[in-house]
Enzyme design. Structure first.
Site, PDB file in Angstrom:
ATOM      1  N   GLY A   1       0.895  -1.176  -0.306  1.00  0.00           N
ATOM      2  CA  GLY A   1       0.125  -0.194   0.103  1.00  0.00           C
ATOM      3  C   GLY A   1       0.865   1.332   0.235  1.00  0.00           C
ATOM      4  N   ALA A   2       1.940   0.812  -1.221  1.00  0.00           N
ATOM      5  CA  ALA A   2       2.751   2.390  -0.925  1.00  0.00           C
ATOM      6  C   ALA A   2       2.622   3.437  -1.747  1.00  0.00           C
ATOM      7  CB  ALA A   2       4.196   1.730  -1.388  1.00  0.00           C
TER       8      ALA A   2
ATOM      9  N   TYR B   1     -15.837  -3.811   8.136  1.00  0.00           N
ATOM     10  CA  TYR B   1     -14.722  -3.620   8.082  1.00  0.00           C
ATOM     11  C   TYR B   1     -13.899  -3.941   9.217  1.00  0.00           C
ATOM     12  CZ  TYR B   1     -11.034   0.290   8.776  1.00  0.00           C
ATOM     13  OH  TYR B   1      -8.840   0.814   8.286  1.00  0.00           O
TER      14      TYR B   1
HETATM   15  P1  NDP Z   1      -5.155   4.856   1.572  1.00  0.00           P
HETATM   16  O1  NDP Z   1      -6.679   4.458   0.215  1.00  0.00           O
HETATM   17  O2  NDP Z   1      -4.717   6.455   0.629  1.00  0.00           O
HETATM   18  O3  NDP Z   1      -4.159   3.676   0.765  1.00  0.00           O
HETATM   19  C1  NDP Z   1      -4.231   2.515   0.916  1.00  0.00           C
HETATM   20  C2  NDP Z   1      -3.155   1.549   0.227  1.00  0.00           C
HETATM   21  O4  NDP Z   1      -3.616   0.017   0.170  1.00  0.00           O
HETATM   22  C3  NDP Z   1      -2.632   1.911  -1.291  1.00  0.00           C
HETATM   23  O5  NDP Z   1      -1.522   2.080  -1.259  1.00  0.00           O
HETATM   24  C4  NDP Z   1      -3.666   1.680  -1.920  1.00  0.00           C
HETATM   25  O6  NDP Z   1      -2.336   1.411  -3.166  1.00  0.00           O
HETATM   26  C5  NDP Z   1      -3.632  -0.474  -1.558  1.00  0.00           C
HETATM   27  N1  NDP Z   1      -4.307  -1.484  -1.243  1.00  0.00           N
HETATM   28  C6  NDP Z   1      -5.417  -0.814  -1.877  1.00  0.00           C
HETATM   29  N2  NDP Z   1      -6.201  -2.068  -2.334  1.00  0.00           N
HETATM   30  C7  NDP Z   1      -4.915  -3.392  -2.211  1.00  0.00           C
HETATM   31  C8  NDP Z   1      -4.968  -4.163  -3.269  1.00  0.00           C
HETATM   32  N3  NDP Z   1      -5.919  -5.274  -3.309  1.00  0.00           N
HETATM   33  N4  NDP Z   1      -3.585  -4.667  -3.292  1.00  0.00           N
HETATM   34  C9  NDP Z   1      -2.596  -4.374  -3.113  1.00  0.00           C
HETATM   35  N5  NDP Z   1      -3.051  -3.332  -2.738  1.00  0.00           N
HETATM   36  C10 NDP Z   1      -3.715  -1.920  -2.296  1.00  0.00           C
HETATM   37  O7  NDP Z   1      -5.407   4.833   3.173  1.00  0.00           O
HETATM   38  P2  NDP Z   1      -4.637   4.478   3.776  1.00  0.00           P
HETATM   39  O8  NDP Z   1      -3.596   4.637   3.957  1.00  0.00           O
HETATM   40  O9  NDP Z   1      -5.786   5.740   5.198  1.00  0.00           O
HETATM   41  O10 NDP Z   1      -4.311   3.492   4.717  1.00  0.00           O
HETATM   42  C11 NDP Z   1      -3.519   2.642   5.288  1.00  0.00           C
HETATM   43  C12 NDP Z   1      -4.802   1.493   5.967  1.00  0.00           C
HETATM   44  O11 NDP Z   1      -4.508   2.000   6.832  1.00  0.00           O
HETATM   45  C13 NDP Z   1      -5.465   0.520   5.362  1.00  0.00           C
HETATM   46  O12 NDP Z   1      -5.408  -1.060   6.364  1.00  0.00           O
HETATM   47  C14 NDP Z   1      -6.050   1.199   6.464  1.00  0.00           C
HETATM   48  O13 NDP Z   1      -7.014   0.368   6.855  1.00  0.00           O
HETATM   49  C15 NDP Z   1      -5.326   1.816   7.579  1.00  0.00           C
HETATM   50  N6  NDP Z   1      -6.028   2.865   8.762  1.00  0.00           N
HETATM   51  C16 NDP Z   1      -5.888   4.333   8.348  1.00  0.00           C
HETATM   52  C17 NDP Z   1      -7.172   4.974   8.383  1.00  0.00           C
HETATM   53  C18 NDP Z   1      -7.577   6.251   8.172  1.00  0.00           C
HETATM   54  O14 NDP Z   1      -8.343   6.412   8.878  1.00  0.00           O
HETATM   55  N7  NDP Z   1      -6.880   5.891   7.243  1.00  0.00           N
HETATM   56  C19 NDP Z   1      -7.611   4.944  10.054  1.00  0.00           C
HETATM   57  C20 NDP Z   1      -6.671   3.329  10.925  1.00  0.00           C
HETATM   58  C21 NDP Z   1      -6.353   2.738   9.766  1.00  0.00           C
HETATM   59  P3  NDP Z   1      -3.379   1.053  -5.160  1.00  0.00           P
HETATM   60  O15 NDP Z   1      -4.579   1.090  -4.399  1.00  0.00           O
HETATM   61  O16 NDP Z   1      -2.284   1.816  -5.785  1.00  0.00           O
HETATM   62  O17 NDP Z   1      -3.545  -0.925  -4.930  1.00  0.00           O
HETATM   63  C1  8X3 Z   2     -10.081   3.568  10.363  1.00  0.00           C
HETATM   64  C2  8X3 Z   2     -10.267   4.361  10.915  1.00  0.00           C
HETATM   65  O1  8X3 Z   2     -13.042   4.636  12.091  1.00  0.00           O
HETATM   66  O2  8X3 Z   2     -13.203   5.051  10.201  1.00  0.00           O
HETATM   67  O3  8X3 Z   2      -9.742   2.517  10.178  1.00  0.00           O
HETATM   68  O4  8X3 Z   2     -12.974   2.841  11.330  1.00  0.00           O
HETATM   69  S1  8X3 Z   2     -12.725   4.291  11.359  1.00  0.00           S
END
Ligand code: NDP
Ligand code: 8X3
Length: 250
Positions: A9-10, A151
């Protein structure tokens, strides 16, 4: 010795910010995601600071994941740090109204995808008796909130797998950390609300949300403790957020 990190997820949000701080700290990078253009852009930018290679795969494709990891360029084959970050929420609705494709996506990406990547990388760590795994969970893995059902279930699974890895890998000297953020302003809500940018923006208005860089900074702190120190579990909220549903908005 220079370490190598593998970040899923970079291409955006927390994963991208983690790649940036790791690069600044001279960590060799393997960057993963589906969006190849973004991977190329990031590689071009971070190559000025460290060695970078990219893998373009969907974490749901277990064969492609295993194959690409097995065929990494020689200099990137030893993975010291795995950041299991790829994931998203898809939809926000009551269980009786849930979209089953969304359920599949969340369980397949957030849980099974994390497992496929981990299964492909952990054996080299157990062979060496060293390594670091950081699992990005969520406050949704600690508490269940209205309409969060699947989720939350997927992130409770990440929380359980984080503990399971700690237990099973303990005798192999491998460190395992779970980081569980509250609201982070990334593309997360755009994905959750299927491209509805106005609805997504509302999630982050009226208070100062966490930024991707805040979490990246914490990840870097966690992985730079002395080897005998393992931060097992870390919950991070924005100051304005007291629980998944209590937000001090103005
Ligand atoms: P983003 O949507 O900005 O990033 C998500 C990343 O995951 C992207 O780089 C995307 O890359 C990758 N990804 C998604 N689906 C796939 C797939 N099927 N295969 C490979 N890569 C995938 O969100 P965040 O940075 O916020 O999320 C990162 C993590 O943090 C997640 O696990 C999320 O659940 C968690 N999180 C986020 C929070 C928030 O409030 N934002 C809070 C708590 C946890 P690409 O689309 O290029 O594949
Ligand atoms: C992302 C934060 O509160 O939307 O994991 O579940 S919340």
């Amino acid at each position: 010795m220079k370490q190598t990190a593998f970040i899923t997820g970079a291409t955006s949000g927390i994963g991208k910010a983690t790649a940036e701080i790791f690069a600044k700290n001279n960590i060799r990078l393997i960057l993963c995601g589906r969006r190849s253009e973004r991977l190329m852009e990031l590689q071009e930018e971070l190559t000025k600071l460290t060695e970078v290679t990219t893998l373009q795969f969907d974490v749901r494709d277990r064969y492609d994941v295993a194959d690409q990891i097995a065929n990494l360029p020689k200099d990137f084959q030893q993975i010291d740090i795995l950041i299991n970050n790829a994931g998203n929420a898809h939809g926000l609705s009551a269980i009786q109204d849930g979209n089953i494709d969304d359920w599949d996506a969340m369980l397949d990406i957030n849980v099974k995808g994390l497992l496929y990547v981990s299964r492909a990388i952990i054996p080299q760590m157990t062979t060496r008796n060293s390594g670091f795994i950081v699992n990005i969970g969520s406050i949704a893995g600690k508490e269940v909130y209205p309409n969060g059902n699947v989720y939350c279930a997927s992130k409770h699974a990440v929380n359980a797998l984080n503990k399971a890895m700690r237990i099973d890998l303990n005798k192999h000297n491998i460190r395992v950390s779970g980081i569980h953020p509250g609201a982070v302003e990334t593309e997360f809500s755009e994905v959750r609300f299927k491209g509805d940018t106005q609805k997504a923006a509302k999630v982050y208005t009226g208070y100062k949300a966490l930024q991707a860089e805040d979490i990246a900074d914490i990840i870097h702190f966690v992985i730079t403790r002395p080897y005998h120190v393992n931060i097992e579990d870390l919950v991070v909220y924005p100051t304005a957020q007291a629980s998944p549903t209590i937000m001090n908005k103005h």
